[in-house]
Write a protein that holds these residues in place. Structure first.
Motif, PDB file in Angstrom:
ATOM      1  N   LEU A  42       0.522  -1.371   0.372  1.00 41.34           N
ATOM      2  CA  LEU A  42       0.018   0.165   0.009  1.00 41.34           C
ATOM      3  C   LEU A  42       0.687   1.409  -0.245  1.00 41.34           C
ATOM      4  O   LEU A  42       1.885   1.611   0.875  1.00 41.34           O
ATOM      5  CB  LEU A  42      -0.699  -0.023   1.120  1.00 41.34           C
ATOM      6  CG  LEU A  42      -1.877   1.176   1.271  1.00 41.34           C
ATOM      7  CD1 LEU A  42      -2.976   1.019  -0.162  1.00 41.34           C
ATOM      8  CD2 LEU A  42      -3.023   0.745   2.920  1.00 41.34           C
ATOM      9  N   GLU A  43       0.407   2.315  -0.772  1.00 41.37           N
ATOM     10  CA  GLU A  43       1.219   3.428  -1.207  1.00 41.37           C
ATOM     11  C   GLU A  43       0.868   4.678  -0.130  1.00 41.37           C
ATOM     12  O   GLU A  43       0.725   4.208   0.468  1.00 41.37           O
ATOM     13  CB  GLU A  43       1.476   3.542  -2.672  1.00 41.37           C
ATOM     14  CG  GLU A  43       1.863   3.149  -2.894  1.00 41.37           C
ATOM     15  CD  GLU A  43       3.036   3.106  -3.962  1.00 41.37           C
ATOM     16  OE1 GLU A  43       3.809   3.621  -3.821  1.00 41.37           O
ATOM     17  OE2 GLU A  43       3.152   1.287  -4.222  1.00 41.37           O
ATOM     18  N   PRO A  44       1.875   5.366   0.608  1.00 47.18           N
ATOM     19  CA  PRO A  44       2.043   6.172   1.109  1.00 47.18           C
ATOM     20  C   PRO A  44       0.689   6.763   0.682  1.00 47.18           C
ATOM     21  O   PRO A  44       0.301   7.133  -0.064  1.00 47.18           O
ATOM     22  CB  PRO A  44       2.960   7.218   0.827  1.00 47.18           C
ATOM     23  CG  PRO A  44       3.959   5.810   0.907  1.00 47.18           C
ATOM     24  CD  PRO A  44       3.555   4.910  -0.592  1.00 47.18           C
ATOM     25  N   ASN A  45       0.397   7.637   2.163  1.00 48.84           N
ATOM     26  CA  ASN A  45      -0.705   8.334   2.074  1.00 48.84           C
ATOM     27  C   ASN A  45      -2.048   8.026   1.403  1.00 48.84           C
ATOM     28  O   ASN A  45      -3.006   8.658   0.593  1.00 48.84           O
ATOM     29  CB  ASN A  45      -0.607   9.677   1.489  1.00 48.84           C
ATOM     30  CG  ASN A  45       0.022  10.236   2.522  1.00 48.84           C
ATOM     31  OD1 ASN A  45       0.049   9.873   3.763  1.00 48.84           O
ATOM     32  ND2 ASN A  45       1.585  10.952   2.856  1.00 48.84           N
ATOM     33  N   ASP A  46      -2.576   6.704   1.853  1.00 54.76           N
ATOM     34  CA  ASP A  46      -3.375   5.935   0.516  1.00 54.76           C
ATOM     35  C   ASP A  46      -4.578   4.770   0.952  1.00 54.76           C
ATOM     36  O   ASP A  46      -4.125   4.220   2.178  1.00 54.76           O
ATOM     37  CB  ASP A  46      -2.545   5.126  -0.764  1.00 54.76           C
ATOM     38  CG  ASP A  46      -4.324   5.170  -1.821  1.00 54.76           C
ATOM     39  OD1 ASP A  46      -4.916   5.967  -1.781  1.00 54.76           O
ATOM     40  OD2 ASP A  46      -3.146   5.845  -3.211  1.00 54.76           O
ATOM     41  N   VAL A  47      -5.098   4.503   0.675  1.00 55.44           N
ATOM     42  CA  VAL A  47      -5.972   3.794   1.477  1.00 55.44           C
ATOM     43  C   VAL A  47      -6.132   2.239   0.371  1.00 55.44           C
ATOM     44  O   VAL A  47      -6.797   2.710  -0.569  1.00 55.44           O
ATOM     45  CB  VAL A  47      -7.268   4.347   1.596  1.00 55.44           C
ATOM     46  CG1 VAL A  47      -7.375   5.236   2.659  1.00 55.44           C
ATOM     47  CG2 VAL A  47      -8.052   4.571   0.592  1.00 55.44           C
ATOM     48  N   SER A  48      -6.934   0.958   0.982  1.00 55.60           N
ATOM     49  CA  SER A  48      -7.075  -0.202   0.591  1.00 55.60           C
ATOM     50  C   SER A  48      -8.195   0.113  -0.078  1.00 55.60           C
ATOM     51  O   SER A  48      -8.805  -0.495  -1.513  1.00 55.60           O
ATOM     52  CB  SER A  48      -6.838  -1.737   1.372  1.00 55.60           C
ATOM     53  OG  SER A  48      -7.836  -1.137   2.191  1.00 55.60           O
ATOM     54  N   SER A  49      -9.641   0.852  -0.124  1.00 53.10           N
ATOM     55  CA  SER A  49     -10.480   0.928  -1.174  1.00 53.10           C
ATOM     56  C   SER A  49     -11.426   2.126  -0.386  1.00 53.10           C
ATOM     57  O   SER A  49     -11.065   2.858   0.821  1.00 53.10           O
ATOM     58  CB  SER A  49     -11.427  -0.016  -0.427  1.00 53.10           C
ATOM     59  OG  SER A  49     -11.998  -0.096   0.998  1.00 53.10           O
ATOM     60  N   ALA A  50     -11.784   2.760  -1.244  1.00 51.50           N
ATOM     61  CA  ALA A  50     -12.824   4.312  -0.523  1.00 51.50           C
ATOM     62  C   ALA A  50     -13.274   4.031   0.391  1.00 51.50           C
ATOM     63  O   ALA A  50     -13.857   4.429   1.342  1.00 51.50           O
ATOM     64  CB  ALA A  50     -13.367   4.475  -2.136  1.00 51.50           C
ATOM     65  N   GLU A  51     -14.309   3.266   0.273  1.00 51.05           N
ATOM     66  CA  GLU A  51     -15.127   2.788   1.454  1.00 51.05           C
ATOM     67  C   GLU A  51     -15.087   1.290   1.988  1.00 51.05           C
ATOM     68  O   GLU A  51     -14.691  -0.219   1.309  1.00 51.05           O
ATOM     69  CB  GLU A  51     -16.541   2.410   0.965  1.00 51.05           C
ATOM     70  CG  GLU A  51     -17.309   3.803   0.333  1.00 51.05           C
ATOM     71  CD  GLU A  51     -17.441   5.346   2.157  1.00 51.05           C
ATOM     72  OE1 GLU A  51     -17.277   4.215   3.282  1.00 51.05           O
ATOM     73  OE2 GLU A  51     -16.920   6.276   0.898  1.00 51.05           O
ATOM     74  N   PRO A  52     -14.871   0.962   3.812  1.00 54.78           N
ATOM     75  CA  PRO A  52     -14.598  -0.667   3.790  1.00 54.78           C
ATOM     76  C   PRO A  52     -15.588  -1.285   3.466  1.00 54.78           C
ATOM     77  O   PRO A  52     -16.639  -1.255   2.966  1.00 54.78           O
ATOM     78  CB  PRO A  52     -15.371  -0.254   5.371  1.00 54.78           C
ATOM     79  CG  PRO A  52     -15.156   1.390   5.800  1.00 54.78           C
ATOM     80  CD  PRO A  52     -15.588   2.076   4.265  1.00 54.78           C
TER      81      PRO A  52
END
Length: 178
Positions: A106-116
């Protein structure tokens, strides 16, 4: 191969393209394009298709019948990356395994998905390097290198990298769902 596998699983389940499209929340045209190799679906679309077909996502990339001993050679691993390139999962477990093992980046300052999102499994995540936040049912758990957490993935969850460096982690899930 992906489109052919989706078509074979869809037909084995007795689903039409229209039915699969409705269940996955995508257009019939997209199903047709994917099955005919004219479109590369996003990670989110693949998740929806796999869920609608009732198979783990990575099973859509496998070919051949299961064996009593499953081996996955390093050079044969399958990986998927989000369209933005911010998250990559590499499947480390062999096809048809009852325990799924993934390596995530997972790249810096990012999330795996926009919504859980949620799915029927139990998951354990182990951070190999970097740091990340595991968000489960709105609760935030901060993990650093070597830390781990286990949770019921039927609860909405996702991973956040709020640091300035890449987070590399392992995910163990049973039953397989990705």
């Amino acid at each position: 191969m992906l489109g052919t596998t989706i078509r074979e699983v869809r037909k084995a389940r007795g689903l039409t393209m229209v039915q699969l499209a409705e269940q996955a929340g995508v257009s019939q045209g997209l199903i047709s394009q994917v099955e005919n190799g004219r479109a590369d679906p996003s990670l989110e679309t693949l998740r929806r298709l796999a869920e609608a077909l009732g198979v783990p996502l990575f099973d859509l990339f496998q070919d051949g019948a299961p064996s009593p001993v499953n081996v996955l050679r390093a050079g044969s691993r399958v990986s998927v990356t989000t369209p933005t390139g911010s998250l990559t999962y590499e499947k480390l477990s062999p096809p048809s395994a009852t325990l799924e093992v993934l390596r995530g980046r997972l790249e810096p300052n990012d999330v795996s998905s926009a919504e859980p999102h949620a799915h029927p499994a139990s998951e354990c995540v182990v951070v190999e390097s970097g740091a990340m936040v595991v968000e489960v049912a709105g609760e935030r758990i901060e993990l650093g290198a070597g830390d781990s957490a286990i949770y019921d993935s039927r609860l909405p969850h996702r991973y956040l990298n709020e640091s300035g460096s890449v987070a590399v982690f392992l995910v163990f899930a049973s039953p397989p769902s990705f």
